[in-house]
Design a protein around this motif. Structure first.
Motif, PDB file in Angstrom:
ATOM      1  N   THR A 254      41.387  -8.793  87.967  1.00 13.59           N
ATOM      2  CA  THR A 254      42.769  -9.237  88.145  1.00 13.59           C
ATOM      3  C   THR A 254      42.840 -10.724  87.798  1.00 13.59           C
ATOM      4  O   THR A 254      41.876 -11.454  87.987  1.00 13.59           O
ATOM      5  CB  THR A 254      43.203  -9.043  89.609  1.00 13.59           C
ATOM      6  OG1 THR A 254      42.949  -7.703  89.979  1.00 13.59           O
ATOM      7  CG2 THR A 254      44.671  -9.351  89.801  1.00 13.59           C
TER       8      THR A 254
ATOM      9  N   VAL B 198      32.791  -9.828  84.588  1.00 10.78           N
ATOM     10  CA  VAL B 198      33.127  -9.938  83.170  1.00 10.78           C
ATOM     11  C   VAL B 198      31.953  -9.472  82.305  1.00 10.78           C
ATOM     12  O   VAL B 198      32.141  -8.778  81.299  1.00 10.78           O
ATOM     13  CB  VAL B 198      33.531 -11.399  82.825  1.00 10.78           C
ATOM     14  CG1 VAL B 198      33.625 -11.598  81.330  1.00 10.78           C
ATOM     15  CG2 VAL B 198      34.841 -11.754  83.493  1.00 10.78           C
TER      16      VAL B 198
ATOM     17  N   ASP C 233      31.860  -5.784  81.906  1.00  6.02           N
ATOM     18  CA  ASP C 233      33.121  -5.250  81.370  1.00  6.02           C
ATOM     19  C   ASP C 233      33.976  -4.561  82.422  1.00  6.02           C
ATOM     20  O   ASP C 233      34.597  -3.529  82.170  1.00  6.02           O
ATOM     21  CB  ASP C 233      32.844  -4.285  80.212  1.00  6.02           C
ATOM     22  CG  ASP C 233      32.268  -5.001  79.011  1.00  6.02           C
ATOM     23  OD1 ASP C 233      32.652  -6.166  78.785  1.00  6.02           O
ATOM     24  OD2 ASP C 233      31.441  -4.405  78.304  1.00  6.02           O
TER      25      ASP C 233
ATOM     26  N   LYS D  72      37.276  -4.765  84.629  1.00  7.52           N
ATOM     27  CA  LYS D  72      38.556  -5.456  84.544  1.00  7.52           C
ATOM     28  C   LYS D  72      38.781  -6.267  85.818  1.00  7.52           C
ATOM     29  O   LYS D  72      38.652  -5.758  86.926  1.00  7.52           O
ATOM     30  CB  LYS D  72      39.681  -4.457  84.343  1.00  7.52           C
ATOM     31  CG  LYS D  72      40.996  -5.113  84.052  1.00  7.52           C
ATOM     32  CD  LYS D  72      41.969  -4.123  83.465  1.00  7.52           C
ATOM     33  CE  LYS D  72      43.299  -4.799  83.284  1.00  7.52           C
ATOM     34  NZ  LYS D  72      43.607  -5.048  81.907  1.00  7.52           N
TER      35      LYS D  72
END
Length: 74
Positions: free
Chosen positions: A55, A48, A51, A53
């Motif tokens: 699931t 996170v 940045d 992504k």
């Protein structure tokens, strides 16, 4: 990069607060589970922070727990 350093410091503080008590009480299984959960949490936080992504974690948890559910039933 500063985010990753902050996350690392926070996780190290948590580890240094919790693990000595578990070692004193000789809770080997709890230590193993603690480190598994710490690694998962640390990895997700770093993803996170950079940045990337991720699931939905509930789907990952569901996928991991399906075999356990088959063994123990509902």
């Amino acid at each position: 990069m500063l985010n990753a350093l902050g996350i690392t410091i926070i996780f190290l503080i948590i580890i240094f607060m919790e693990v000595p008590g578990l070692i004193k009480k000789k809770k080997t299984k709890e230590i193993v589970v603690f480190f598994i959960l710490i690694v998962i949490g640390y990895t997700l936080n770093l993803l996170v922070a950079f940045d990337i992504k991720v699931t939905a974690t509930n789907k990952i948890i569901e996928m991991l727990l399906k075999p356990v559910e088959k063994i123990w039933g509902k």
